[in-house]
Design a protein around this motif. Structure first.
Motif, PDB file in Angstrom:
ATOM      1  N   LEU A 111      29.935   5.939  -6.367  1.00 58.46           N
ATOM      2  CA  LEU A 111      29.589   5.245  -4.939  1.00 58.46           C
ATOM      3  C   LEU A 111      30.724   4.450  -4.634  1.00 58.46           C
ATOM      4  N   MET A 129      32.338   5.903  -1.461  1.00 58.83           N
ATOM      5  CA  MET A 129      31.415   6.190  -0.181  1.00 58.83           C
ATOM      6  C   MET A 129      30.667   5.074   0.407  1.00 58.83           C
ATOM      7  N   VAL A 130      30.013   4.168  -0.206  1.00 49.43           N
ATOM      8  CA  VAL A 130      29.139   3.138  -0.053  1.00 49.43           C
ATOM      9  C   VAL A 130      29.553   1.878  -0.874  1.00 49.43           C
ATOM     10  N   PRO A 131      30.573   1.344  -0.056  1.00 50.68           N
ATOM     11  CA  PRO A 131      31.028  -0.068  -0.942  1.00 50.68           C
ATOM     12  C   PRO A 131      30.014  -1.199  -1.153  1.00 50.68           C
ATOM     13  N   PHE A 132      29.002  -1.228  -0.277  1.00 46.09           N
ATOM     14  CA  PHE A 132      28.131  -2.244  -0.498  1.00 46.09           C
ATOM     15  C   PHE A 132      27.333  -2.040  -1.794  1.00 46.09           C
ATOM     16  N   LEU A 133      26.924  -0.797  -2.226  1.00 49.25           N
ATOM     17  CA  LEU A 133      26.188  -0.458  -3.058  1.00 49.25           C
ATOM     18  C   LEU A 133      27.196  -0.592  -4.595  1.00 49.25           C
ATOM     19  N   SER A 134      28.296  -0.337  -4.345  1.00 47.73           N
ATOM     20  CA  SER A 134      29.131  -0.796  -5.554  1.00 47.73           C
ATOM     21  C   SER A 134      29.069  -2.028  -5.810  1.00 47.73           C
TER      22      SER A 134
END
Length: 110
Positions: A58, A61-66
């Motif tokens: 992630l 793809m999705v920095p906030f989820l990381s």
């Protein structure tokens, strides 16, 4: 090694867990303390590996989820410390939230 030593050594990386597990196999009679902490530490390692894989999937793809996964990773370090303290004190105290699940899921460690 005695049961208490096996319990705390199981929290010292994968190599420590393997050493503790092999020593546990030679322990007679089997100790519930050693079994308990082998399961708890194995659960922390498996969960850490799953979070590590999810993080790298992630991160781009999705920095906030990381970022959220990083927070979870920090929580796992706290759980590791709590488990190690419990093992050093010779207690069979479950880890918060996940400890009882680890005892159920990893019944193959006997």
């Amino acid at each position: 090694m005695d049961a208490k030593t096996i319990a705390w050594v199981s929290y010292l990386t994968l190599i420590g867990w393997i050493i503790a597990y092999v020593s546990y196999g030679n322990l007679n009679p089997k100790s519930s303390l050693a079994t308990y902490h082998l399961r708890q530490s194995f659960g922390i390692m498996v969960t850490s590996l799953a979070i590590y894989i999810a993080f790298w999937m992630l991160v781009f793809m999705v920095p906030f989820l990381s970022f959220l996964i990083t927070i979870i990773w920090i929580a796992l370090v706290v759980l590791w410390v709590l488990g190690l303290i419990s093992a050093l004190n010779g207690e069979e105290k479950p880890l918060p939230v996940v400890g009882t699940y680890y005892q159920q899921w990893f019944q193959f460690i006997k």
